[in-house]
Design a protein around this motif. Structure first.
Motif, PDB file in Angstrom:
ATOM      1  N   GLU A 160       8.554   6.062  10.862  1.00 23.59           N
ATOM      2  CA  GLU A 160       8.009   7.268  10.238  1.00 23.59           C
ATOM      3  C   GLU A 160       9.038   7.949   9.344  1.00 23.59           C
ATOM      4  O   GLU A 160       8.754   8.327   8.194  1.00 23.59           O
ATOM      5  N   VAL A 161      10.267   8.106   9.860  1.00 23.74           N
ATOM      6  CA  VAL A 161      11.324   8.754   9.075  1.00 23.74           C
ATOM      7  C   VAL A 161      11.672   7.917   7.849  1.00 23.74           C
ATOM      8  O   VAL A 161      11.884   8.439   6.748  1.00 23.74           O
ATOM      9  N   GLY A 162      11.710   6.614   8.018  1.00 28.90           N
ATOM     10  CA  GLY A 162      11.993   5.745   6.882  1.00 28.90           C
ATOM     11  C   GLY A 162      10.949   5.885   5.791  1.00 28.90           C
ATOM     12  O   GLY A 162      11.282   5.930   4.599  1.00 28.90           O
ATOM     13  N   LEU A 163       9.653   5.968   6.190  1.00 32.63           N
ATOM     14  CA  LEU A 163       8.577   6.126   5.210  1.00 32.63           C
ATOM     15  C   LEU A 163       8.694   7.469   4.491  1.00 32.63           C
ATOM     16  O   LEU A 163       8.588   7.530   3.254  1.00 32.63           O
ATOM     17  N   VAL A 164       8.903   8.526   5.267  1.00 33.23           N
ATOM     18  CA  VAL A 164       9.003   9.858   4.660  1.00 33.23           C
ATOM     19  C   VAL A 164      10.185   9.919   3.701  1.00 33.23           C
ATOM     20  O   VAL A 164      10.097  10.493   2.604  1.00 33.23           O
ATOM     21  N   LYS A 165      11.313   9.315   4.081  1.00 34.47           N
ATOM     22  CA  LYS A 165      12.488   9.319   3.216  1.00 34.47           C
ATOM     23  C   LYS A 165      12.220   8.546   1.927  1.00 34.47           C
ATOM     24  O   LYS A 165      12.632   8.962   0.834  1.00 34.47           O
ATOM     25  N   PHE A 166      11.502   7.415   2.062  1.00 38.29           N
ATOM     26  CA  PHE A 166      11.158   6.602   0.889  1.00 38.29           C
ATOM     27  C   PHE A 166      10.302   7.415  -0.076  1.00 38.29           C
ATOM     28  O   PHE A 166      10.554   7.443  -1.287  1.00 38.29           O
ATOM     29  N   LEU A 167       9.275   8.112   0.449  1.00 38.78           N
ATOM     30  CA  LEU A 167       8.378   8.898  -0.406  1.00 38.78           C
ATOM     31  C   LEU A 167       9.103  10.102  -1.015  1.00 38.78           C
ATOM     32  O   LEU A 167       8.842  10.484  -2.167  1.00 38.78           O
ATOM     33  N   ALA A 168      10.027  10.703  -0.244  1.00 42.98           N
ATOM     34  CA  ALA A 168      10.728  11.888  -0.735  1.00 42.98           C
ATOM     35  C   ALA A 168      11.672  11.549  -1.875  1.00 42.98           C
ATOM     36  O   ALA A 168      11.842  12.330  -2.816  1.00 42.98           O
ATOM     37  N   LYS A 169      12.307  10.398  -1.809  1.00 44.61           N
ATOM     38  CA  LYS A 169      13.310  10.034  -2.814  1.00 44.61           C
ATOM     39  C   LYS A 169      12.716   9.276  -3.988  1.00 44.61           C
ATOM     40  O   LYS A 169      13.392   9.035  -4.990  1.00 44.61           O
ATOM     41  N   ASP A 181       5.021  -3.154   9.430  1.00 43.98           N
ATOM     42  CA  ASP A 181       3.809  -3.976   9.512  1.00 43.98           C
ATOM     43  C   ASP A 181       2.609  -3.139   9.085  1.00 43.98           C
ATOM     44  O   ASP A 181       2.602  -1.912   9.199  1.00 43.98           O
ATOM     45  N   PRO A 182       1.536  -3.777   8.567  1.00 45.39           N
ATOM     46  CA  PRO A 182       0.390  -3.061   7.986  1.00 45.39           C
ATOM     47  C   PRO A 182      -0.265  -2.077   8.941  1.00 45.39           C
ATOM     48  O   PRO A 182      -0.620  -0.963   8.552  1.00 45.39           O
ATOM     49  N   ASN A 183      -0.475  -2.473  10.214  1.00 45.67           N
ATOM     50  CA  ASN A 183      -1.174  -1.583  11.156  1.00 45.67           C
ATOM     51  C   ASN A 183      -0.366  -0.306  11.397  1.00 45.67           C
ATOM     52  O   ASN A 183      -0.911   0.806  11.388  1.00 45.67           O
ATOM     53  N   THR A 184       0.948  -0.488  11.648  1.00 44.75           N
ATOM     54  CA  THR A 184       1.797   0.690  11.876  1.00 44.75           C
ATOM     55  C   THR A 184       1.833   1.566  10.636  1.00 44.75           C
ATOM     56  O   THR A 184       1.744   2.802  10.715  1.00 44.75           O
ATOM     57  N   LEU A 185       1.938   0.938   9.452  1.00 44.88           N
ATOM     58  CA  LEU A 185       1.984   1.706   8.211  1.00 44.88           C
ATOM     59  C   LEU A 185       0.687   2.479   7.993  1.00 44.88           C
ATOM     60  O   LEU A 185       0.697   3.649   7.589  1.00 44.88           O
ATOM     61  N   THR A 186      -0.458   1.834   8.266  1.00 45.67           N
ATOM     62  CA  THR A 186      -1.755   2.506   8.112  1.00 45.67           C
ATOM     63  C   THR A 186      -1.847   3.713   9.040  1.00 45.67           C
ATOM     64  O   THR A 186      -2.323   4.789   8.648  1.00 45.67           O
ATOM     65  N   THR A 187      -1.376   3.548  10.279  1.00 43.25           N
ATOM     66  CA  THR A 187      -1.419   4.655  11.244  1.00 43.25           C
ATOM     67  C   THR A 187      -0.564   5.827  10.774  1.00 43.25           C
ATOM     68  O   THR A 187      -0.985   6.994  10.807  1.00 43.25           O
ATOM     69  N   ILE A 188       0.651   5.522  10.315  1.00 40.49           N
ATOM     70  CA  ILE A 188       1.559   6.594   9.863  1.00 40.49           C
ATOM     71  C   ILE A 188       0.979   7.308   8.645  1.00 40.49           C
ATOM     72  O   ILE A 188       0.975   8.550   8.560  1.00 40.49           O
ATOM     73  N   LEU A 189       0.457   6.538   7.688  1.00 39.40           N
ATOM     74  CA  LEU A 189      -0.110   7.145   6.481  1.00 39.40           C
ATOM     75  C   LEU A 189      -1.322   8.003   6.818  1.00 39.40           C
ATOM     76  O   LEU A 189      -1.524   9.079   6.226  1.00 39.40           O
ATOM     77  N   SER A 190      -2.150   7.559   7.762  1.00 41.92           N
ATOM     78  CA  SER A 190      -3.330   8.334   8.161  1.00 41.92           C
ATOM     79  C   SER A 190      -2.910   9.669   8.785  1.00 41.92           C
ATOM     80  O   SER A 190      -3.525  10.719   8.526  1.00 41.92           O
ATOM     81  N   ARG A 191      -1.865   9.633   9.619  1.00 46.61           N
ATOM     82  CA  ARG A 191      -1.373  10.877  10.226  1.00 46.61           C
ATOM     83  C   ARG A 191      -0.850  11.845   9.163  1.00 46.61           C
ATOM     84  O   ARG A 191      -1.114  13.066   9.206  1.00 46.61           O
ATOM     85  N   LEU A 192      -0.085  11.328   8.223  1.00 48.85           N
ATOM     86  CA  LEU A 192       0.431  12.183   7.159  1.00 48.85           C
ATOM     87  C   LEU A 192      -0.693  12.720   6.276  1.00 48.85           C
ATOM     88  O   LEU A 192      -0.631  13.862   5.803  1.00 48.85           O
ATOM     89  N   ALA A 193      -1.727  11.915   6.049  1.00 53.72           N
ATOM     90  CA  ALA A 193      -2.874  12.372   5.261  1.00 53.72           C
ATOM     91  C   ALA A 193      -3.616  13.479   5.993  1.00 53.72           C
ATOM     92  O   ALA A 193      -4.097  14.443   5.376  1.00 53.72           O
ATOM     93  N   ALA A 194      -3.721  13.351   7.343  1.00 51.23           N
ATOM     94  CA  ALA A 194      -4.390  14.386   8.145  1.00 51.23           C
ATOM     95  C   ALA A 194      -3.642  15.712   8.065  1.00 51.23           C
ATOM     96  O   ALA A 194      -4.244  16.789   8.150  1.00 51.23           O
ATOM     97  N   ARG A 195      -2.324  15.656   7.881  1.00 50.64           N
ATOM     98  CA  ARG A 195      -1.513  16.870   7.772  1.00 50.64           C
ATOM     99  C   ARG A 195      -1.399  17.352   6.326  1.00 50.64           C
ATOM    100  O   ARG A 195      -0.616  18.274   6.032  1.00 50.64           O
ATOM    101  N   LYS A 196      -2.162  16.771   5.423  1.00 55.21           N
ATOM    102  CA  LYS A 196      -2.204  17.174   4.013  1.00 55.21           C
ATOM    103  C   LYS A 196      -0.859  17.005   3.317  1.00 55.21           C
ATOM    104  O   LYS A 196      -0.543  17.709   2.346  1.00 55.21           O
ATOM    105  N   VAL A 197      -0.042  16.036   3.808  1.00 56.08           N
ATOM    106  CA  VAL A 197       1.225  15.745   3.149  1.00 56.08           C
ATOM    107  C   VAL A 197       1.000  14.812   1.971  1.00 56.08           C
ATOM    108  O   VAL A 197       1.665  14.917   0.935  1.00 56.08           O
ATOM    109  N   LEU A 198       0.036  13.888   2.142  1.00 53.34           N
ATOM    110  CA  LEU A 198      -0.251  12.919   1.087  1.00 53.34           C
ATOM    111  C   LEU A 198      -1.728  12.577   1.125  1.00 53.34           C
ATOM    112  O   LEU A 198      -2.455  12.918   2.064  1.00 53.34           O
ATOM    113  N   ASP A 199      -2.156  11.886   0.077  1.00 52.25           N
ATOM    114  CA  ASP A 199      -3.532  11.397  -0.013  1.00 52.25           C
ATOM    115  C   ASP A 199      -3.493   9.873   0.139  1.00 52.25           C
ATOM    116  O   ASP A 199      -2.802   9.190  -0.630  1.00 52.25           O
ATOM    117  N   PHE A 200      -4.224   9.344   1.113  1.00 55.24           N
ATOM    118  CA  PHE A 200      -4.185   7.913   1.414  1.00 55.24           C
ATOM    119  C   PHE A 200      -5.592   7.340   1.336  1.00 55.24           C
ATOM    120  O   PHE A 200      -6.500   7.777   2.050  1.00 55.24           O
TER     121      PHE A 200
END
Length: 254
Positions: free
Chosen positions: A188-197, A215-234
């Motif tokens: 999760e932190v790695g993804l957020v850091k990638f998007l921030a930079k 992996d795709p499943n983990t990435l989909t789960t993380i992106l869905s959580r961030l989308a639910a928090r209105k951080v990004l649109d997925f």
């Protein structure tokens, strides 16, 4: 030993010359004192002339000021005369208005009777409004304790939320420091850091997987959580990821 005659004559000449020198020096001294006295007199006369010149200049300025004052007074007199004429015109106009007001007064006396009737009706309305006001005051007195109780509850809730906000701000700052120093390691932190930079706010799942190896499943789960928090649109169907808000967890200024 006898002194030659020519020597005696020379001696007499020297004595005579010395006497003349002494007289001349005395005369020079007197002349010098006279010159000093004359110089003092000239200086005194010059000072007197300067003083008289200053007095003359003062008189000249005073005459000029008096002339200006005379002109000012003349202008003021003309202004007063014009004002008197204007006041006389106003008096004539006021007299005309007084006559008109006398006529209007007669008309108003007739209207006064009508106004008295309207006044009676208004007094009746006022009494009715007084009764309504008394009822509203009673209602106010009944609702005031409930309002104060509710207000106290809201104040306490506001205080609690303010403390919670401060606590969350401190937690956020601590997390920000940990993220900046790379003390937290997770997908999760790695993804957020990638998007921030990332310079662009748009990404794709393929791009993220290649960069982070999630992996795709983990990435989909993380992106869905961030989308639910209105951080990004997925968009899962198109795999498009668009960052909605700036992420400052990894800014250098902390």
């Amino acid at each position: 030993m006898s002194i030659p005659k020519s020597a005696e004559e020379i001696r007499k000449l020297e004595l005579g010359l010395e006497e003349l020198v002494n007289k001349f020096q005395g005369r020079v001294t007197l002349i010098r004192e006279d010159l000093k006295s004359l110089i003092n007199d000239i200086e005194s006369l010059r000072n007197h002339i300067d003083e008289r010149r200053r007095v003359s200049n003062d008189y000249t300025r005073e005459i000029s000021d008096l002339t200006n004052d005379l002109q000012t007074f003349g202008n003021e007199i003309e202004s007063i005369e014009r004002e008197i004429t204007s006041l006389q015109d106003n008096i004539d106009a006021i007299n005309t208005q007084a006559s008109q007001l006398q006529t209007d007064l007669s008309d108003n006396k007739s209207k006064l009777g009508i106004s008295e009737n309207e006044k009676t009706n208004m007094m009746t309305t006022i009494r009715s409004l007084d009764v309504e006001l008394a009822s509203l005051e009673t209602t106010h007195d009944e609702l005031k304790p409930k309002f104060e109780t509710r207000m106290n509850a809201i104040t306490k809730e506001h205080t609690r939320l303010s403390k919670e906000k401060s606590l969350l701000a401190n937690h956020f700052q601590a997390i920000r420091v940990l993220c900046l120093k790379d003390y937290i390691q997770s997908p999760e932190v790695g993804l957020v850091k990638f998007l921030a930079k990332k310079p662009s706010t748009h990404s794709t799942m393929t791009e993220i997987r290649l960069a982070l190896g999630i992996d795709p499943n983990t990435l989909t789960t993380i992106l869905s959580r961030l989308a639910a928090r209105k951080v990004l649109d997925f968009n899962e169907s198109t795999e498009a990821v668009d960052l909605l808000e700036k992420i400052d967890l990894f800014d250098k200024e902390v």
